[in-house]
Design a protein around this motif. Structure first.
Motif, PDB file in Angstrom:
ATOM      1  N   ILE A 160       0.884  -1.168   0.000  1.00  0.00           N
ATOM      2  CA  ILE A 160       0.000   0.000   0.000  1.00  0.00           C
ATOM      3  C   ILE A 160       0.920   1.217   0.000  1.00  0.00           C
ATOM      4  O   ILE A 160       1.379   1.679   1.049  1.00  0.00           O
ATOM      5  N   ASN A 161       1.216   1.701  -1.178  1.00  0.00           N
ATOM      6  CA  ASN A 161       2.277   2.693  -1.360  1.00  0.00           C
ATOM      7  C   ASN A 161       1.698   4.111  -1.296  1.00  0.00           C
ATOM      8  O   ASN A 161       1.616   4.819  -2.299  1.00  0.00           O
ATOM      9  N   TYR A 162       1.323   4.502  -0.075  1.00  0.00           N
ATOM     10  CA  TYR A 162       0.711   5.819   0.117  1.00  0.00           C
ATOM     11  C   TYR A 162       1.456   6.661   1.157  1.00  0.00           C
ATOM     12  O   TYR A 162       0.916   7.640   1.673  1.00  0.00           O
ATOM     13  N   ILE A 163       2.700   6.279   1.458  1.00  0.00           N
ATOM     14  CA  ILE A 163       3.537   7.106   2.330  1.00  0.00           C
ATOM     15  C   ILE A 163       3.795   8.436   1.627  1.00  0.00           C
ATOM     16  O   ILE A 163       4.108   8.484   0.437  1.00  0.00           O
ATOM     17  N   GLY A 164       3.635   9.523   2.382  1.00  0.00           N
ATOM     18  CA  GLY A 164       3.805  10.858   1.812  1.00  0.00           C
ATOM     19  C   GLY A 164       2.517  11.507   1.368  1.00  0.00           C
ATOM     20  O   GLY A 164       2.491  12.706   1.067  1.00  0.00           O
ATOM     21  N   LYS A 165       1.435  10.736   1.334  1.00  0.00           N
ATOM     22  CA  LYS A 165       0.140  11.298   0.956  1.00  0.00           C
ATOM     23  C   LYS A 165      -0.453  12.075   2.134  1.00  0.00           C
ATOM     24  O   LYS A 165      -0.054  11.908   3.286  1.00  0.00           O
ATOM     25  N   THR A 166      -1.441  12.906   1.808  1.00  0.00           N
ATOM     26  CA  THR A 166      -2.056  13.774   2.805  1.00  0.00           C
ATOM     27  C   THR A 166      -3.517  13.410   2.998  1.00  0.00           C
ATOM     28  O   THR A 166      -4.250  13.185   2.019  1.00  0.00           O
ATOM     29  N   THR A 167      -3.945  13.344   4.258  1.00  0.00           N
ATOM     30  CA  THR A 167      -5.334  13.031   4.568  1.00  0.00           C
ATOM     31  C   THR A 167      -6.215  14.263   4.372  1.00  0.00           C
ATOM     32  O   THR A 167      -5.722  15.381   4.181  1.00  0.00           O
ATOM     33  N   GLU A 168      -7.516  14.058   4.449  1.00  0.00           N
ATOM     34  CA  GLU A 168      -8.450  15.163   4.260  1.00  0.00           C
ATOM     35  C   GLU A 168      -8.270  16.269   5.296  1.00  0.00           C
ATOM     36  O   GLU A 168      -8.535  17.446   5.014  1.00  0.00           O
ATOM     37  N   ASP A 169      -7.823  15.909   6.496  1.00  0.00           N
ATOM     38  CA  ASP A 169      -7.629  16.933   7.528  1.00  0.00           C
ATOM     39  C   ASP A 169      -6.203  17.483   7.546  1.00  0.00           C
ATOM     40  O   ASP A 169      -5.796  18.155   8.502  1.00  0.00           O
ATOM     41  N   GLY A 170      -5.426  17.162   6.490  1.00  0.00           N
ATOM     42  CA  GLY A 170      -4.114  17.769   6.329  1.00  0.00           C
ATOM     43  C   GLY A 170      -2.952  17.022   6.945  1.00  0.00           C
ATOM     44  O   GLY A 170      -1.815  17.496   6.919  1.00  0.00           O
ATOM     45  N   GLN A 171      -3.176  15.837   7.478  1.00  0.00           N
ATOM     46  CA  GLN A 171      -2.089  15.061   8.082  1.00  0.00           C
ATOM     47  C   GLN A 171      -1.300  14.348   6.987  1.00  0.00           C
ATOM     48  O   GLN A 171      -1.870  13.699   6.109  1.00  0.00           O
ATOM     49  N   ILE A 172       0.034  14.467   7.036  1.00  0.00           N
ATOM     50  CA  ILE A 172       0.893  13.749   6.095  1.00  0.00           C
ATOM     51  C   ILE A 172       1.204  12.360   6.667  1.00  0.00           C
ATOM     52  O   ILE A 172       1.589  12.237   7.833  1.00  0.00           O
ATOM     53  N   LEU A 173       1.033  11.330   5.850  1.00  0.00           N
ATOM     54  CA  LEU A 173       1.351   9.963   6.269  1.00  0.00           C
ATOM     55  C   LEU A 173       2.849   9.757   6.074  1.00  0.00           C
ATOM     56  O   LEU A 173       3.321   9.521   4.970  1.00  0.00           O
ATOM     57  N   LYS A 174       3.602   9.867   7.168  1.00  0.00           N
ATOM     58  CA  LYS A 174       5.060   9.927   7.091  1.00  0.00           C
ATOM     59  C   LYS A 174       5.713   8.563   6.898  1.00  0.00           C
ATOM     60  O   LYS A 174       6.822   8.473   6.381  1.00  0.00           O
ATOM     61  N   ASP A 175       5.067   7.505   7.348  1.00  0.00           N
ATOM     62  CA  ASP A 175       5.676   6.184   7.269  1.00  0.00           C
ATOM     63  C   ASP A 175       4.583   5.125   7.218  1.00  0.00           C
ATOM     64  O   ASP A 175       3.387   5.440   7.192  1.00  0.00           O
ATOM     65  N   SER A 176       5.011   3.858   7.213  1.00  0.00           N
ATOM     66  CA  SER A 176       4.048   2.758   7.081  1.00  0.00           C
ATOM     67  C   SER A 176       3.116   2.674   8.282  1.00  0.00           C
ATOM     68  O   SER A 176       1.950   2.282   8.149  1.00  0.00           O
ATOM     69  N   ALA A 177       3.608   3.049   9.469  1.00  0.00           N
ATOM     70  CA  ALA A 177       2.741   3.034  10.656  1.00  0.00           C
ATOM     71  C   ALA A 177       1.618   4.050  10.505  1.00  0.00           C
ATOM     72  O   ALA A 177       0.462   3.770  10.870  1.00  0.00           O
ATOM     73  N   ASP A 178       1.925   5.222   9.951  1.00  0.00           N
ATOM     74  CA  ASP A 178       0.887   6.227   9.718  1.00  0.00           C
ATOM     75  C   ASP A 178      -0.164   5.713   8.737  1.00  0.00           C
ATOM     76  O   ASP A 178      -1.367   5.917   8.928  1.00  0.00           O
ATOM     77  N   VAL A 179       0.299   5.057   7.674  1.00  0.00           N
ATOM     78  CA  VAL A 179      -0.637   4.485   6.696  1.00  0.00           C
ATOM     79  C   VAL A 179      -1.528   3.453   7.376  1.00  0.00           C
ATOM     80  O   VAL A 179      -2.748   3.420   7.179  1.00  0.00           O
ATOM     81  N   ASN A 180      -0.910   2.624   8.216  1.00  0.00           N
ATOM     82  CA  ASN A 180      -1.665   1.574   8.893  1.00  0.00           C
ATOM     83  C   ASN A 180      -2.747   2.161   9.793  1.00  0.00           C
ATOM     84  O   ASN A 180      -3.907   1.726   9.753  1.00  0.00           O
TER      85      ASN A 180
END
Length: 417
Positions: free
Chosen positions: A344-364
């Motif tokens: 699930i290659n979405y590291i670096g993406k931004t959520t609707e509330d503006g949070q950046i997914l910095k690593d795999s734990a954030d994506v999880n």
């Protein structure tokens, strides 16, 4: 409060930490497909009916005292026959050790072979070798594997790290990937081990291999291979870890067995005895009786494996459909165990509330919150947290749970920018 250096530096299980957070969210009412723990929901995957009845019968027959240190003889005889019948391996009862699941066997293997400062080589991802190395004060070399080889280590990847090492820890089918060695790949690794041992002097400790095959009876159209059958010369250097926990959905029954060179097994027996890590006697008696009926075992395995494979295939096909629709995901075809490897290659993406997914734990944790889907990042198995690969374990979910989860994942990924 002062404690030992070992206790103060020990890291808890990353998987259990994620699982605990998921359970706390579920306790508060969240609906989450828990694909984290490598275990079974006993209401979905109960142990065989005959085994359950056999355990009850053994308790009623007062099989409740200490078992022998190496396991009751009938079970060791049954295991000896099972190894011969299923894998073509000839090990007598003195070369077999029964314990309370496979974990004490793994720890005893490390304790029996590793001195402080010795080097242990293992692939990344793999399960818990970093922790067992820490417990035995070993140096570690985690060898990065890749999707091209289904995250199974190759001889070319391992060979540069074997000089001077004491233990090579391997597992097939592999936790966390659900992938397996083929005969050629494992034979090449065995040849590298034999070559390294041939270069050592008579007074030097050899390079041993620990071969964890706890999932060996849970394979889907692939042949399980082992080092000793492929290269008989590996026999003096190979300690096997095996048992009933996974193939019978019997993780809580706690009956595992290891086998290998008799002298090493004897030393492991003393270690397991001092730990008091025996399998309960009644469960040992029941397990011996259960495995003695091959037709009974095969009937259960056919049904059980079919159910597991259906869930794995549904997850695999679902991610392939997402990939075909343009989502930055992927999956590796399931081969064995209860796991699917998912990208699930979405590291670096931004959520609707503006949070950046910095690593795999954030994506999880984003997927837990937004999709009700809990996975385990490969960072929990020795890889960097920038690696976008995850383990999905299907043992605690129904097929319908998985089917219901996939549209939620699609919606959650669609929201990322």
């Amino acid at each position: 409060m002062k404690v030992s250096v070992l206790a103060s530096s020990l890291i808890g299980s990353e998987i259990i930490k994620i699982g605990n957070e998921v359970n706390e969210m579920k306790r508060k009412g969240a609906s989450i497909a828990n694909l984290t723990i490598g275990d079974f929901d006993a209401n979905i995957y109960p142990i065989p009916t005959e085994l359950k009845a056999g355990i009850v019968d053994a308790y009623n027959a007062n099989q409740t005292n200490y078992p022998p240190a190496d396991g009751v003889l009938p079970l060791r005889e049954t295991v000896s026959e099972l190894l011969k019948d299923r894998f073509g391996l000839e090990y007598n009862t003195n070369s077999i050790l029964v314990s309370g699941g496979s974990r004490p066997l793994i720890y005893a293997t490390y304790l029996a072979l590793i001195d402080p400062g010795d080097t242990v080589v293992f692939p990344a991802p793999s399960w818990n070798n970093n922790h067992y190395s820490h417990l035995t004060s070993a140096k570690t070399i985690a060898v990065e594997t890749d999707a091209e080889h289904n995250f199974m280590p190759t001889a070319a990847q391992l060979k540069p790290h074997l000089k001077g090492a004491t233990l090579l820890a391997l597992c097939s089918p592999l936790n966390p990937t659900g992938t397996m060695f083929d005969a050629d790949s494992l034979a090449e690794i065995c040849d590298a081990v034999l070559e390294e041992n041939a270069s050592r002097g008579a007074d030097e400790k050899p390079l041993y291999m620990m071969y964890d095959q706890i999932y060996s009876l849970l394979t889907f159209g692939k042949e399980h291979v082992n080092p000793v059958s492929l290269r008989p010369e590996m026999r003096p250097f190979t300690v096997f870890v095996d048992g009933s926990s996974k193939c019978l959905a019997a993780t809580g029954v706690r009956v595992g067995w290891g086998f290998g060179p008799e002298d090493i097994i004897n030393r492991m027996k003393a270690l397991v005895g001092h730990m008091g890590a025996w399998a309960p006697k009644a469960e040992q008696v029941a397990m011996s009786n259960y495995f003695n009926d091959k037709t009974q075992v095969d009937t259960f395995l056919t049904s059980f494996k079919g159910q597991i494979q259906d869930s794995l295939n549904a997850l695999y096909n679902g991610f392939n459909e997402l990939k075909a629709e343009g989502f930055n995901v992927d999956a590796v075809e399931p081969m064995g165990a209860i796991y699917l490897t998912i990208k699930i290659n979405y590291i670096g993406k931004t959520t609707e509330d503006g949070q950046i997914l910095k690593d795999s734990a954030d994506v999880n944790f984003y997927l837990i919150k937004e999709a009700g889907a809990a996975l385990v990042p490969f960072s929990a198995f020795g890889n960097e947290d920038s690696m976008p690969w995850f383990r999905a374990s299907v043992g605690a979910c129904t097929l319908q749970d998985i089917k219901d989860m996939l549209p939620r994942i699609k919606t959650a990924l669609s929201k990322l920018k």
